[in-house]
Design an enzyme around this catalytic site. Structure first.
Site, short mmCIF file in Angstrom:
data_model
loop_
_atom_site.label_atom_id
_atom_site.label_comp_id
_atom_site.label_asym_id
_atom_site.label_seq_id
_atom_site.Cartn_x
_atom_site.Cartn_y
_atom_site.Cartn_z
N CYS A 1 28.73 8.97 28.94
CA CYS A 1 27.89 9.97 29.61
C CYS A 1 28.62 10.53 30.82
O CYS A 1 29.60 9.98 31.29
CB CYS A 1 26.62 9.33 30.12
SG CYS A 1 25.73 8.41 28.87
N GLY B 1 29.55 13.52 26.56
CA GLY B 1 28.28 13.25 25.89
C GLY B 1 27.68 14.53 25.36
O GLY B 1 27.49 15.48 26.11
N ASN C 1 25.74 6.38 34.23
CA ASN C 1 26.84 6.29 33.26
C ASN C 1 27.33 4.86 33.26
O ASN C 1 27.72 4.33 34.30
CB ASN C 1 27.96 7.25 33.69
CG ASN C 1 29.22 7.12 32.84
OD1 ASN C 1 30.30 7.42 33.31
ND2 ASN C 1 29.10 6.66 31.61
N GLY C 2 27.32 4.24 32.08
CA GLY C 2 27.78 2.85 31.96
C GLY C 2 26.78 2.04 31.16
O GLY C 2 25.78 2.57 30.68
N CYS D 1 38.15 1.34 33.85
CA CYS D 1 38.37 1.46 32.40
C CYS D 1 39.67 2.21 32.11
O CYS D 1 39.78 3.41 32.38
CB CYS D 1 37.19 2.22 31.80
SG CYS D 1 37.46 2.72 30.09
N TYR E 1 41.97 8.26 26.61
CA TYR E 1 41.23 9.16 25.74
C TYR E 1 40.09 9.92 26.41
O TYR E 1 39.92 11.12 26.20
CB TYR E 1 40.64 8.36 24.56
CG TYR E 1 39.72 9.17 23.69
CD1 TYR E 1 40.22 10.00 22.69
CD2 TYR E 1 38.34 9.13 23.88
CE1 TYR E 1 39.36 10.76 21.91
CE2 TYR E 1 37.49 9.88 23.09
CZ TYR E 1 38.00 10.70 22.11
OH TYR E 1 37.17 11.45 21.34
N CYS F 1 33.53 -1.83 23.05
CA CYS F 1 33.26 -1.71 24.49
C CYS F 1 31.81 -2.09 24.76
O CYS F 1 30.91 -1.64 24.07
CB CYS F 1 33.51 -0.29 24.97
SG CYS F 1 33.19 -0.13 26.73
N CYS G 1 40.01 -2.76 33.30
CA CYS G 1 39.40 -3.33 32.11
C CYS G 1 40.12 -2.73 30.90
O CYS G 1 40.19 -1.51 30.76
CB CYS G 1 37.92 -2.97 32.03
SG CYS G 1 37.19 -3.53 30.47
N CYS H 1 38.97 -3.34 25.18
CA CYS H 1 39.09 -2.77 23.82
C CYS H 1 40.45 -3.11 23.20
O CYS H 1 40.60 -3.11 21.98
CB CYS H 1 38.85 -1.26 23.85
SG CYS H 1 39.74 -0.39 25.15
P1 AMP Z 1 39.44 6.51 13.35
O1 AMP Z 1 39.54 7.58 12.32
O2 AMP Z 1 38.14 5.77 13.22
O3 AMP Z 1 40.61 5.60 13.37
O4 AMP Z 1 39.36 7.22 14.76
C1 AMP Z 1 40.53 7.64 15.43
C2 AMP Z 1 40.27 8.90 16.18
O5 AMP Z 1 39.11 8.75 17.01
C3 AMP Z 1 41.42 9.26 17.09
O6 AMP Z 1 41.77 10.60 16.81
C4 AMP Z 1 40.88 9.13 18.50
O7 AMP Z 1 41.30 10.20 19.33
C5 AMP Z 1 39.40 9.19 18.33
N1 AMP Z 1 38.66 8.29 19.23
C6 AMP Z 1 39.07 7.16 19.82
N2 AMP Z 1 38.08 6.61 20.56
C7 AMP Z 1 37.01 7.43 20.42
C8 AMP Z 1 35.68 7.42 20.93
N3 AMP Z 1 35.23 6.44 21.69
N4 AMP Z 1 34.87 8.45 20.57
C9 AMP Z 1 35.29 9.42 19.76
N5 AMP Z 1 36.53 9.48 19.24
C10 AMP Z 1 37.38 8.50 19.56
#
Ligand code: AMP
Length: 483
Positions: A18, A44, A118-119, A254, A260, A400, A451, A454
């Protein structure tokens, strides 16, 4: 390999957390909150809300949907006053429905209180049970309502800051909170400082926001970050006062915000996120070089680290994958299903880039492994001779519990399989993940203040208590499908 490789269509995959924002000291406070939320939409996309106050009442507007759809001019006009707080939400826990939209508002004996969070808290269930046993009534299922109750019960404390401090005394977990009462705004960060929160100057007033990219859009100037454990009060006349929750030996920001979540143009801990991501890519190139002709980013999240990789490796970078930015939640597929539709609808191979080429494909993370598996197939179809996948973070092995929506551990490909098995599953010619040491070399800080659960399964704030929630409190969130 027994992995769920079902297609994910559009946006139906793991989500981010969020964003919170607050503005005080400006008659257009709600409008600024709206713009700031718009800048932080990436944090979000399920719903958004703003609560404003003119000192005599609280005015609220919340709805499901994207910020630009939730608010129009008429809605903003119904949010008068010199102070406003706002929130964009993707459910990390709690059901996906209207009652969980934030900011939440409550009336206390002598004031009103609107809160955006947020959290994730790790002992919210336990506290909630205690409060319910004591007669408390809850209308939502978010952790935030627990905080609201705790603050309301701090009746012995006189000032709102004292009530907040007393209310948060027994709360454990990650929280960046923005609160408004009739006469002041309060910004709070948990003692571990897990989620970001920054303070800026906006005209004659002040602004706090999860990310500094919100400041840029409204023309605010960054002042500083809210410190871990800080409770910062700002009055409408601009007077500020900080008090602190008990300090921890080490904070736990984090590290995935760098990898990302945060927007690359935001600043975290004095560092430009884009520069950190480029450094992650450069470290990745040092740790996992590849004999290749081209570097290809997976847009958008893999672009900065790809630039860093290409520069370090001395290889050209090409936009071989083109992203459609308008992907919605559902698509009407023709009766005869289209091969790899789920990934194609979002990412398409640029014709002509791959023919006969040995390519390094860079992304920020692998979650279930579905995206890279489908991309490998797509790029082979586009003529790539060799595909070397490179990931600018370590294997994602843990969910997470502090505010990022990741699938359960058993859905994370790296929590079940070794590197060679993952490579076999995705079908690339080689696969390299950045090491945890490489991450901290790129961030330029010591691991002890972060942290990285993950990647390490080391939950510095502990794990949520396993206490059975009553049926009405349980999340009805459908198990997210793999891409
Ligand atoms: P996957 O296909 O399940 O391996 O997802 C990998 C993709 O999800 C990568 O392109 C990442 O950039 C993206 N990604 C990683 N963490 C998240 C997240 N928490 N929410 C949305 N996308 C994510």
């Amino acid at each position: 390999m027994d992995l769920d490789a079902s297609e994910i269509v559009g946006d139906d995959r793991i989500k981010e957390e969020c964003a919170v924002i607050g503005v005080i000291g400006d008659s257009e406070a709600a409008n600024y909150c709206y713009l700031g939320l718009f800048a932080m939409q990436h944090r979000g996309q399920e719903g958004a809300g703003i609560v404003s106050t003119d000192g005599s009442a609280m005015y609220a507007h919340r709805d499901m949907g994207l910020v630009a759809d939730v608010f129009d001019e008429a809605a903003i006009a119904r949010l008068p006053g010199y102070c406003a707080v706002g929130h964009t939400r993707y459910a990390t826990f709690g059901t996906k429905d209207w009652q969980n939209l934030q900011p939440l508002v409550a009336n206390f004996a002598d004031n009103s209180f609107a809160i955006a969070h947020n959290g994730n808290l790790i002992n919210a269930n336990e506290i909630r049970h205690q409060l319910e046993a004591d007669g408390a009534i809850f209308s939502a299922t978010t952790d935030t309502e627990v905080v609201l109750h705790l603050v309301a019960r701090a009746v012995k404390q006189k000032t709102i800051a004292e009530k907040v401090a007393a209310g948060l005394k027994d709360v454990r977990g990650a929280y960046s909170l923005v609160v408004t009462t009739y006469n002041r705004m309060i910004a709070i960060r948990d003692p571990a400082g897990v989620r970001p929160l920054s303070l800026g100057k906006l005209g004659n007033g002040y602004i706090v926001a999860s990310e500094t990219c919100a400041f840029d859009l409204v023309g605010a100037t960054f002042i500083r970050e809210i410190e871990p454990g800080e409770i910062l009060e700002i009055t409408k006349d601009g007077e500020m006062n900080s008090t602190f929750l008990p300090k921890l030996e080490n904070t736990a920001f984090c590290v995935f915000e760098y990898i990302y979540f945060a927007r690359p143009d935001s600043q975290l801990e004095g560092k430009n996120v884009y520069s950190v991501r480029k450094a992650l890519g450069a470290e990745l190139a040092k740790e996992h070089p590849a004999d290749a002709d081209l570097v290809i980013p997976v847009p958008d999240s893999g672009v900065p680290s790809s630039i860093g990789y290409a520069q370090e490796a001395g290889l050209p970078m090409e936009f071989g994958l083109i992203r459609n930015h308008y992907v919605g939640r559902t698509f009407i597929e023709p009766k005869q299903s289209i091969r790899d539709f789920g990934v194609r609808v979002k990412l398409n191979a640029n014709p002509g880039v791959f023919e006969g080429k040995r390519v390094v494909v860079v992304d920020d993370s692998i979650v279930r492994g579905t995206t890279c598996r489908k991309l490998v197939k797509m790029l082979r179809g586009a003529g790539a001779k060799e595909i070397h996948f490179r990931i600018s973070s370590p294997p994602t092995v843990g969910s997470c519990h502090y505010g990022i929506d990741t699938p359960s551990k058993d859905e994370l490909v790296a929590s079940k399989y070794q590197l060679d098995e993952i490579l076999e599953y995705i079908g690339a010619d080689s696969l390299g993940y950045l090491s945890i040491e490489g991450v901290y070399r790129a961030v330029g800080e010591e691991r002890k203040s972060y942290c990285d659960a993950c990647f390490s399964s080391e939950y510095r704030l502990g794990l949520p208590q396993q206490c059975e929630r009553p049926a009405h409190v349980r999340s009805n969130r459908p198990k997210s499908k793999a891409k």
